[in-house]
Motif scaffolding. Sequence first.
Motif, PDB file in Angstrom:
ATOM      1  N   GLY A   1      16.803 -16.346 -48.019  1.00 51.69           N
ATOM      2  CA  GLY A   1      16.225 -15.199 -48.718  1.00 51.69           C
ATOM      3  C   GLY A   1      15.862 -14.052 -47.793  1.00 51.69           C
ATOM      4  N   ILE A   2      16.613 -13.877 -46.703  1.00 51.04           N
ATOM      5  CA  ILE A   2      16.331 -12.821 -45.721  1.00 51.04           C
ATOM      6  C   ILE A   2      17.341 -11.700 -45.888  1.00 51.04           C
ATOM      7  CG2 ILE A   2      16.180 -12.247 -43.270  1.00 51.04           C
ATOM      8  CD1 ILE A   2      15.548 -15.199 -42.762  1.00 51.04           C
ATOM      9  N   ARG A   3      16.840 -10.490 -45.987  1.00 52.72           N
ATOM     10  CA  ARG A   3      17.709  -9.317 -46.044  1.00 52.72           C
ATOM     11  C   ARG A   3      17.913  -8.786 -44.633  1.00 52.72           C
ATOM     12  NH1 ARG A   3      16.698  -3.549 -49.210  1.00 52.72           N
ATOM     13  NH2 ARG A   3      18.902  -2.886 -49.251  1.00 52.72           N
ATOM     14  N   LEU A   4      19.165  -8.642 -44.229  1.00 50.26           N
ATOM     15  CA  LEU A   4      19.467  -8.196 -42.879  1.00 50.26           C
ATOM     16  C   LEU A   4      19.106  -6.730 -42.669  1.00 50.26           C
ATOM     17  CD1 LEU A   4      22.962  -9.873 -42.384  1.00 50.26           C
ATOM     18  CD2 LEU A   4      20.753 -10.655 -41.556  1.00 50.26           C
TER      19      LEU A   4
ATOM     20  N   GLY B   1      25.208 -16.955 -39.930  1.00 54.22           N
ATOM     21  CA  GLY B   1      26.048 -16.099 -40.763  1.00 54.22           C
ATOM     22  C   GLY B   1      25.314 -15.605 -41.999  1.00 54.22           C
ATOM     23  N   ALA B   2      26.004 -14.775 -42.776  1.00 47.45           N
ATOM     24  CA  ALA B   2      25.397 -14.174 -43.963  1.00 47.45           C
ATOM     25  C   ALA B   2      24.952 -15.239 -44.962  1.00 47.45           C
ATOM     26  CB  ALA B   2      26.386 -13.207 -44.614  1.00 47.45           C
ATOM     27  N   GLU B   3      25.725 -16.336 -45.081  1.00 47.03           N
ATOM     28  CA  GLU B   3      25.385 -17.403 -46.014  1.00 47.03           C
ATOM     29  C   GLU B   3      24.034 -18.013 -45.678  1.00 47.03           C
ATOM     30  OE1 GLU B   3      27.836 -21.090 -47.966  1.00 47.03           O
ATOM     31  OE2 GLU B   3      27.790 -20.987 -45.773  1.00 47.03           O
ATOM     32  N   LEU B   4      23.760 -18.175 -44.403  1.00 51.37           N
ATOM     33  CA  LEU B   4      22.478 -18.735 -43.973  1.00 51.37           C
ATOM     34  C   LEU B   4      21.328 -17.813 -44.356  1.00 51.37           C
ATOM     35  CD1 LEU B   4      20.801 -20.809 -42.280  1.00 51.37           C
ATOM     36  CD2 LEU B   4      21.239 -19.331 -40.314  1.00 51.37           C
ATOM     37  N   PHE B   5      21.489 -16.524 -44.106  1.00 51.99           N
ATOM     38  CA  PHE B   5      20.416 -15.580 -44.426  1.00 51.99           C
ATOM     39  C   PHE B   5      20.170 -15.519 -45.934  1.00 51.99           C
ATOM     40  CE2 PHE B   5      21.274 -14.321 -40.099  1.00 51.99           C
ATOM     41  CZ  PHE B   5      20.033 -13.932 -39.633  1.00 51.99           C
ATOM     42  N   ARG B   6      21.253 -15.611 -46.715  1.00 46.92           N
ATOM     43  CA  ARG B   6      21.070 -15.627 -48.175  1.00 46.92           C
ATOM     44  C   ARG B   6      20.313 -16.875 -48.597  1.00 46.92           C
ATOM     45  NH1 ARG B   6      26.441 -13.507 -48.191  1.00 46.92           N
ATOM     46  NH2 ARG B   6      27.290 -15.615 -48.479  1.00 46.92           N
ATOM     47  N   ALA B   7      20.642 -18.018 -47.998  1.00 51.02           N
ATOM     48  CA  ALA B   7      19.963 -19.264 -48.352  1.00 51.02           C
ATOM     49  C   ALA B   7      18.483 -19.214 -48.012  1.00 51.02           C
ATOM     50  CB  ALA B   7      20.632 -20.435 -47.635  1.00 51.02           C
TER      51      ALA B   7
ATOM     52  N   LEU C   1      14.643 -14.957 -39.109  1.00 49.31           N
ATOM     53  CA  LEU C   1      15.298 -16.238 -39.299  1.00 49.31           C
ATOM     54  C   LEU C   1      14.449 -17.361 -38.711  1.00 49.31           C
ATOM     55  CD1 LEU C   1      17.759 -18.139 -39.767  1.00 49.31           C
ATOM     56  CD2 LEU C   1      18.670 -17.310 -37.589  1.00 49.31           C
ATOM     57  N   GLN C   2      13.958 -17.157 -37.512  1.00 49.98           N
ATOM     58  CA  GLN C   2      13.154 -18.182 -36.851  1.00 49.98           C
ATOM     59  C   GLN C   2      11.864 -18.449 -37.623  1.00 49.98           C
ATOM     60  OE1 GLN C   2      13.121 -16.047 -33.132  1.00 49.98           O
ATOM     61  NE2 GLN C   2      14.517 -17.500 -32.150  1.00 49.98           N
ATOM     62  N   LEU C   3      11.227 -17.391 -38.100  1.00 49.95           N
ATOM     63  CA  LEU C   3       9.992 -17.564 -38.866  1.00 49.95           C
ATOM     64  C   LEU C   3      10.256 -18.304 -40.175  1.00 49.95           C
ATOM     65  CD1 LEU C   3       8.334 -14.064 -38.303  1.00 49.95           C
ATOM     66  CD2 LEU C   3       7.516 -16.263 -37.423  1.00 49.95           C
ATOM     67  N   ALA C   4      11.369 -17.962 -40.840  1.00 52.78           N
ATOM     68  CA  ALA C   4      11.695 -18.627 -42.109  1.00 52.78           C
ATOM     69  C   ALA C   4      11.992 -20.112 -41.889  1.00 52.78           C
ATOM     70  CB  ALA C   4      12.887 -17.933 -42.758  1.00 52.78           C
TER      71      ALA C   4
END
Length: 421
Positions: free
Chosen positions: A409-412, A401-407, A359-362
């Motif tokens: 493009g990061i797969r948890l 949250g999941a919405e942020l990761f989807r925005a 997340l931080q890198l993105a």
Amino acid sequence: MLRHQILSLTSARSWLAGLSAAALLVAPPAVAQTSAPSEPAFTECLQRIENQAVEAGVSEKTASTVLANAQYLERVIELDRSQPEFTTTFADYLNRRVTEDRISRGRALLSEHRELLDRVTVETGVPAAYLVSFWGLETNFGRYFGKMPVPSSLATLACDPRRSDYFTGELISALKIIDEGAISEEQMEGSWAGAMGHVQFMPSVFLRYAVDADNDQRRDLWNSVADAMMSAGNFLNHLGWKEDYRWGREVVLPDGFNYALADGRRLPLGEWRELGVTDAFGNPLPPEDIEAALVVPAGHEGPAFLAYQNFRVIMGWNRSEFYAIAVGHLADRIAGAGGLKNPPPTDTPNLAREDIEALQLALKEKGYGPGNADGILGPATRAAIRNFQQAKGLIADGYPGAELFRALGIRLKAESGQTPE
């Protein structure tokens, strides 16, 4: 558990939501494993500590006897170095700790020890329900103190270079406790980090705040509920407990609320009221000057709280936002209140440290500088999340949250077949 050497709230809130300040501490950043010291090196270390202990006032007999029996415990180093692979969500944390069984047991103990608890309240200003709540969260009302021999645990950590000075001081404090006759060496058991008794005090905290409430000439936090409750109240009083106020309250935020205000700033209740914040039932907040900070531990879909001064006092006991909310909410429930009007969502994904790093890198790649990609959800990362959310038209609550990761493009990690243990 212990209180004064802890990481900042935001960096500790996820991983260390369950660690007690009296017990110490904040889990360290990932550190390479160190090999066990040789037997001569461990013996030499203990001899140095013995000399320091005697210089600090410990009797030569206690220092030499206890340290001669101290063992190096590899498991303690493993626990000190370990980090949870996945973070704990607020829903999981709260629901595991504020249970119907614990509420019921807490209410029964509140009734059983009412005379004692009322005395503690009179002398320290801390209400009975909070004392029982701390007791429940620390040791499940005395059901589990920890099984590690405290002198050996502290000797192991004192002879490890990473935090040698701190644990040397705690070991010497433990020797002083044995010296004063509060507990024998054989009976001094606790957590891997040295937290002890009903309320899990570190030795240095014991020496400063433990109280002989039952007048048997011993400060006994293992076998005396009276000593334990009065000691807890004494500690909280010295941390600054305000007897006229509660810990905080659940609130409802208006549509379109500016979540940037949930950044730790403290505003009077009257100002929160003017911003449209109501109590959990939709009633206006009192127009008072009591200062409170807004806490949204599960993002905009979860509950919101206004936290008062006593919330900060609770975090002096354990530097964890989750813990402080759990203490306050459990105390409310023990006192007869109902559950949260807006319980936290239970479908929030568990996050691994590498998820936060990704997340931080993105965010950094997109120009939203979160600071170092260290896998720690600190204030700079939350600010970067808010800025990104605002730019994308998302609710800018700073929550990963999941919405942020989807925005982004990061797969948890948990979505790739790996689940928390």
